[in-house]
Scaffold this motif. Structure first.
Motif, PDB file in Angstrom:
ATOM      1  N   GLU A 160       0.363  -1.351  -0.121  1.00  0.00           N
ATOM      2  CA  GLU A 160      -0.034  -0.267   0.306  1.00  0.00           C
ATOM      3  C   GLU A 160       1.084   0.890  -0.663  1.00  0.00           C
ATOM      4  N   PRO A 161      -0.043   2.589  -0.370  1.00  0.00           N
ATOM      5  CA  PRO A 161       1.003   3.735  -0.822  1.00  0.00           C
ATOM      6  C   PRO A 161       1.763   4.311   1.377  1.00  0.00           C
ATOM      7  N   LEU A 162       2.808   4.546   1.367  1.00  0.00           N
ATOM      8  CA  LEU A 162       2.974   4.666   3.000  1.00  0.00           C
ATOM      9  C   LEU A 162       3.586   6.524   2.677  1.00  0.00           C
ATOM     10  N   TRP A 163       3.807   7.516   3.945  1.00  0.00           N
ATOM     11  CA  TRP A 163       4.826   8.347   3.586  1.00  0.00           C
ATOM     12  C   TRP A 163       5.335   7.960   4.863  1.00  0.00           C
ATOM     13  N   ILE A 164       6.777   7.794   4.435  1.00  0.00           N
ATOM     14  CA  ILE A 164       7.640   6.573   5.463  1.00  0.00           C
ATOM     15  C   ILE A 164       8.832   7.986   6.279  1.00  0.00           C
ATOM     16  N   VAL A 165       8.608   8.176   7.435  1.00  0.00           N
ATOM     17  CA  VAL A 165       9.213   9.593   8.332  1.00  0.00           C
ATOM     18  C   VAL A 165       9.533   8.134   9.747  1.00  0.00           C
ATOM     19  N   PHE A 166      10.913   9.374  10.234  1.00  0.00           N
ATOM     20  CA  PHE A 166      11.710   8.935  10.659  1.00  0.00           C
ATOM     21  C   PHE A 166      11.646   9.390  12.765  1.00  0.00           C
ATOM     22  N   LYS A 167      11.752   8.635  13.170  1.00  0.00           N
ATOM     23  CA  LYS A 167      11.104   8.864  14.830  1.00  0.00           C
ATOM     24  C   LYS A 167      12.717   9.470  15.454  1.00  0.00           C
ATOM     25  N   ARG A 168      14.238   9.839  15.185  1.00  0.00           N
ATOM     26  CA  ARG A 168      15.138   9.908  15.380  1.00  0.00           C
ATOM     27  C   ARG A 168      16.083  10.198  14.653  1.00  0.00           C
ATOM     28  N   ASP A 169      17.348  10.262  15.234  1.00  0.00           N
ATOM     29  CA  ASP A 169      18.235  10.965  13.866  1.00  0.00           C
ATOM     30  C   ASP A 169      18.814   9.482  14.033  1.00  0.00           C
ATOM     31  N   MET A 170      19.329   8.490  12.345  1.00  0.00           N
ATOM     32  CA  MET A 170      20.137   7.087  12.905  1.00  0.00           C
ATOM     33  C   MET A 170      20.710   7.140  11.548  1.00  0.00           C
ATOM     34  N   VAL A 171      21.751   6.091  11.786  1.00  0.00           N
ATOM     35  CA  VAL A 171      22.281   5.786  10.812  1.00  0.00           C
ATOM     36  C   VAL A 171      22.072   3.877  10.281  1.00  0.00           C
ATOM     37  N   ILE A 172      21.549   4.123   9.173  1.00  0.00           N
ATOM     38  CA  ILE A 172      21.001   2.734   8.845  1.00  0.00           C
ATOM     39  C   ILE A 172      22.883   2.448   7.613  1.00  0.00           C
ATOM     40  N   THR A 173      22.610   0.698   7.774  1.00  0.00           N
ATOM     41  CA  THR A 173      23.868   0.498   7.461  1.00  0.00           C
ATOM     42  C   THR A 173      22.906  -0.889   6.442  1.00  0.00           C
ATOM     43  N   LEU A 174      22.030  -1.100   5.727  1.00  0.00           N
ATOM     44  CA  LEU A 174      21.918  -1.646   4.660  1.00  0.00           C
ATOM     45  C   LEU A 174      23.467  -2.951   3.894  1.00  0.00           C
ATOM     46  N   LYS A 175      22.098  -4.668   5.011  1.00  0.00           N
ATOM     47  CA  LYS A 175      23.284  -5.507   4.367  1.00  0.00           C
ATOM     48  C   LYS A 175      23.030  -5.772   2.805  1.00  0.00           C
ATOM     49  N   GLN A 176      21.657  -5.633   2.256  1.00  0.00           N
ATOM     50  CA  GLN A 176      21.524  -5.661   0.662  1.00  0.00           C
ATOM     51  C   GLN A 176      20.952  -4.130   0.251  1.00  0.00           C
ATOM     52  N   GLU A 177      20.465  -4.168  -1.156  1.00  0.00           N
ATOM     53  CA  GLU A 177      19.747  -3.240  -1.780  1.00  0.00           C
ATOM     54  C   GLU A 177      18.856  -3.177  -0.944  1.00  0.00           C
ATOM     55  N   LEU A 178      17.799  -2.420  -0.924  1.00  0.00           N
ATOM     56  CA  LEU A 178      16.875  -1.416  -0.187  1.00  0.00           C
ATOM     57  C   LEU A 178      15.870  -1.628  -1.415  1.00  0.00           C
ATOM     58  N   ILE A 179      15.056  -2.692  -2.047  1.00  0.00           N
ATOM     59  CA  ILE A 179      14.323  -2.674  -2.609  1.00  0.00           C
ATOM     60  C   ILE A 179      12.692  -1.598  -2.656  1.00  0.00           C
ATOM     61  N   MET A 180      12.427  -0.459  -2.781  1.00  0.00           N
ATOM     62  CA  MET A 180      11.714  -0.562  -2.791  1.00  0.00           C
ATOM     63  C   MET A 180      10.380  -0.733  -3.586  1.00  0.00           C
ATOM     64  N   ASN A 181       8.774  -1.162  -3.008  1.00  0.00           N
ATOM     65  CA  ASN A 181       8.032  -1.299  -3.614  1.00  0.00           C
ATOM     66  C   ASN A 181       7.199  -0.228  -4.236  1.00  0.00           C
ATOM     67  N   SER A 182       6.171   0.594  -5.263  1.00  0.00           N
ATOM     68  CA  SER A 182       5.995   1.448  -5.564  1.00  0.00           C
ATOM     69  C   SER A 182       4.766   2.706  -4.604  1.00  0.00           C
ATOM     70  N   PHE A 183       4.238   3.444  -5.066  1.00  0.00           N
ATOM     71  CA  PHE A 183       3.827   4.568  -4.283  1.00  0.00           C
ATOM     72  C   PHE A 183       4.146   4.672  -2.790  1.00  0.00           C
ATOM     73  N   LYS A 184       6.133   4.628  -2.614  1.00  0.00           N
ATOM     74  CA  LYS A 184       6.302   5.134  -1.247  1.00  0.00           C
ATOM     75  C   LYS A 184       7.276   6.560  -1.412  1.00  0.00           C
ATOM     76  N   THR A 185       7.110   7.444  -0.287  1.00  0.00           N
ATOM     77  CA  THR A 185       7.659   8.722   0.438  1.00  0.00           C
ATOM     78  C   THR A 185       8.428   8.747   1.173  1.00  0.00           C
ATOM     79  N   ILE A 186       9.486   8.581   0.941  1.00  0.00           N
ATOM     80  CA  ILE A 186      11.030   8.806   2.415  1.00  0.00           C
ATOM     81  C   ILE A 186      10.811  10.313   2.768  1.00  0.00           C
ATOM     82  N   ASP A 187      10.758  10.582   3.884  1.00  0.00           N
ATOM     83  CA  ASP A 187      10.610  11.997   3.991  1.00  0.00           C
ATOM     84  C   ASP A 187      11.774  12.356   5.239  1.00  0.00           C
ATOM     85  N   GLY A 188      12.874  12.601   5.224  1.00  0.00           N
ATOM     86  CA  GLY A 188      13.710  12.263   6.702  1.00  0.00           C
ATOM     87  C   GLY A 188      13.670  14.072   6.956  1.00  0.00           C
ATOM     88  N   ARG A 189      12.731  14.833   6.879  1.00  0.00           N
ATOM     89  CA  ARG A 189      12.757  15.647   7.097  1.00  0.00           C
ATOM     90  C   ARG A 189      12.953  15.914   8.502  1.00  0.00           C
TER      91      ARG A 189
END
Length: 443
Positions: A160-189
């Protein structure tokens, strides 16, 4: 009987005092309303996602035309109280994306308004505008097949569509590609989010993606592993190139206000029929091959590619490909090029490149003053390609080698917005990269 002047003055002073008091009351009421909204958003009786949805519903349709109302209020206050400090009512920079939403001190209560502020070929990318909020609480990425709820990987694979926000400052180290699905916003403001020192973002065969406000750097090649791409599917992934943001057969994508640097391959690459893309307000630095648009000279499906590159700052430590284009139509508008070592804009396979209102500052190397490069192509072939420079500012000996027809009709499919004067590039790109946004203040 005439009224004495002193009585008239006294009445006028009382009236003025009444106006000032009432203005203070209105401000107090306004402040109370903001505090009430903030109190609602910080309530411990409901989830963070639920609070964001509730505040959003209260404000989303408050007026039919908020810009018109804001303009009327600004005019009224300016006419009656000129001496008050009202700088926030005129915070415009000329950057049409930022001026659409950044003047609002309550931007955090109207996050999804960003989706209506896009420009260029990717302007119809709505991301997760029509879905709920998803709050990232866990920066880990322990399992690419069965990601934990609250992680970024769990959020981006949902159907489903999601507007993705973050609770706090963070460093995300991905072990594999971050494969996105449709209708997503990643909002780091509002927070400081780094995707770094591991795999990075893959946008493959999906649509309507917004990536905003992230630090993406030190991306590495990963793969030969199982990775989940949706709640119902995971599969084997071969080795990824290590791009910061990789578009593969994707459409309606907007990459805005990110800082991207030091990746194993490209910072932003779009290939294999990707189109309807805007890359705006980003800060690029410390990289060799910055941006590849088009898979190969022989892959003719990229002839339909349309990409807008606007208001970006191409900064320190860059060498080439800003961008490097194949086939397709590319509008390069109002960017600030302060560093390159080989060239700024290159291409092969007859791309149409429309350069307007940019500022090109050439390096000191006398052999690297040319903005453009036709890659592995004889002049007898490229002299008919449509490459033009219109209103660009050339500094320190920079020069653009045009080619092809000069008629505007030839650039219709490579024109996506009105270019502003190159003299405005400094102010329009001064905040390129992630913004320092805090609740209750302009972003």
């Amino acid at each position: 009987m005439a009224v004495p002047l002193r009585w008239f003055s006294l009445c006028f002073m009382l009236l003025l005092l009444f106006v000032v008091v009432m203005a203070g009351v209105r401000e107090a009421v306004s402040d109370a309303s903001i505090k009430e909204a903030e109190k609602l958003q910080s309530s411990k009786n409901s989830s963070i996602a639920g609070r964001l949805d509730e505040v959003e519903k209260r404000n989303e349709h408050a007026v039919d035309n908020p810009e018109e109302v804001a303009s009327m209020v600004a005019m009224t206050i300016r006419n009656s109280t000129e001496r008050r400090n009202l700088g926030y009512l005129s915070c415009g920079t000329g950057n049409p994306i930022d001026d659409c939403w950044r003047c609002d001190p309550d931007w955090h209560l109207h996050r999804k308004r960003l989706a209506d502020c896009g420009i260029g070929f990717g302007r119809t990318a709505v991301g997760g505008r029509d879905g709920r909020f998803y709050v990232i609480t866990d920066p880990s990425d322990d399992d690419a097949v069965n990601p934990r709820p609250g992680t970024l990987r769990h959020a981006v694979i949902q159907e489903e569509p999601l507007w993705i926000v973050f609770k706090r400052d963070m460093v995300i180290t991905l072990k594999q590609e971050l494969i996105m699905n449709s209708f997503k916003t990643i909002d780091g403001r509002g927070v400081n989010v780094h995707i770094a020192n591991g795999a990075c973002i893959t946008i493959q065969y999906v649509t309507n993606i917004i990536i905003h406000g992230l630090h993406i750097h030190d991306c590495k090649s990963t793969g030969n592993a199982m990775v989940r791409s949706s709640p119902t599917h995971f599969g084997w992934r071969t080795m990824a190139d290590g791009d910061g943001v990789s578009l593969f057969g994707a459409s309606h994508v907007w990459v805005d206000h990110n800082s991207i640097s030091k990746c194993a391959d490209g910072l932003v690459d779009a290939i294999m029929g990707s189109t309807a893309i805007t890359i705006s307000n980003n800060h690029f630095a410390h990289h060799n091959e910055v941006m590849l648009l088009g898979h190969s000279d022989s892959y003719t499906n990229d002839k339909q590619m349309q990409v807008t590159i606007a208001y970006n700052h191409f900064g320190q430590g860059l060498i080439q490909r800003m961008p490097r284009c194949r086939h397709g139509y590319f509008h390069v508008v109002n960017n600030d090029y302060t560093h390159w070592e080989m060239y700024a804009i290159g291409g092969s396979a007859n791309p149409t490149i429309n350069s307007q209102g940019n500022r090109y500052l050439a390096p000191t190397d006398p052999n690297a003053k040319e903005v453009t490069k036709r890659v592995n192509t004889a002049e007898g072939t490229w002299h008919g390609w449509n490459w033009r420079s219109e209103g660009d500012m050339m500094l320190n000996g920079a020069y653009f080698t045009p080619s092809g027809a000069g008629a505007s009709a030839n650039y219709a499919r490579a024109s996506s917005l009105g270019a502003k004067s190159s003299s405005m590039v400094g102010s329009m790109t001064s905040d390129a990269g992630p913004l320092s946004c805090r609740r209750g203040r302009q972003c």
